[in-house]
Design an enzyme around this catalytic site. Sequence first.
Site: not given
Ligand code: 0X9
Ligand code: ZN
Length: 313
Positions: A70, A138, A190, A192, A267
Amino acid sequence: QRGLSFNVIHRYAVVDKYLSDLARQYSNVQVASGGKSVEGRDIKYLRISSNNFQSSNKPVVVIQSLLHAREWVTLPVTLYAIHKLVIDVTEQDLVRDIDWVIIPIANPDGYEFTHTRTRMWRKNRRTGMGLCIGVDLNRNFDFAWGTASSNQACSDTFHGPRAFSEPETQMTRDIINRYRSRIGLFIDVHSFGSLILYGYGNRQLPPHSNTLQQVAVEMAKRIDAVKWPANRNYRVGNIAQVLYQASGGCSDFAQARIGNKLSYTYELPAHRNLNNMNGFLVDPAFIRQAGYETWEGIKFAARYVVKNRNLYF
Ligand code: 0X9
Ligand code: ZN
């Protein structure tokens, strides 16, 4: 070749054809498939190199978007980078000194699903787990896998049955492993939140976290300097400290594999002052802007890699 427009968010088929067209028209561009998604779509990526990518010894910068379906505004960021590296090359050093790997649509099934059915879909489209569909890509990488994520298939942060259970994460893993010794910078885009995040998602800091912090601060300054429509106020820091704990993250896996080099999760900002609007929706007027301003940050980190390549390679 005039490139893709920056007034809409392009569908998978449009991007797919665009990547192939570029590879046909520009000798420094190769298109490859990293494999097929759960539903059988090719996960295409570009290699951009002024010499032969495979035999080159330049540092590699990897940029990925749309691991989360999304997060539409992340796509024009990679498309803008492609545009500035292939079609409208105003800064020659970026292609002279660096080889690029760009993965615009890391989660093609989820992405198409957000266009055809459910705009707020996040995961891939894995089935066979009962009523619920999809693995959070992720949370599926092999870094502290399963320690800060969900084991429930219905959850939006479901980590999957095991690390790298999904073809979409295997694809990125294979690219990271293949170019590991040359990757100076890895960026997983990613949205936001206006954040530049580095490892690790379990609070542990990489030994070179000072460097990660300093470079990210400079990137954020470059982005904030663009000031449209106002200062972005990017914040920078360790994922677990600034955001929340999360395991199995793509940029964490990349960081662990590339050692003392740079890996970030970006983000991007919500498209404007949203107040109570949904931050995943995209204002058409923000599409080009997102590409332009994010590129200002990426360029800083890419040049940092070139300047410091004796420390890395
Ligand atoms: O939660 C996530 O996967 C990411 N934020 S999102 O709002 N785009 O879903 C941040 C992930 C960062 N974490 C790591 N890279 N471990
Ligand atoms: Zn994300």
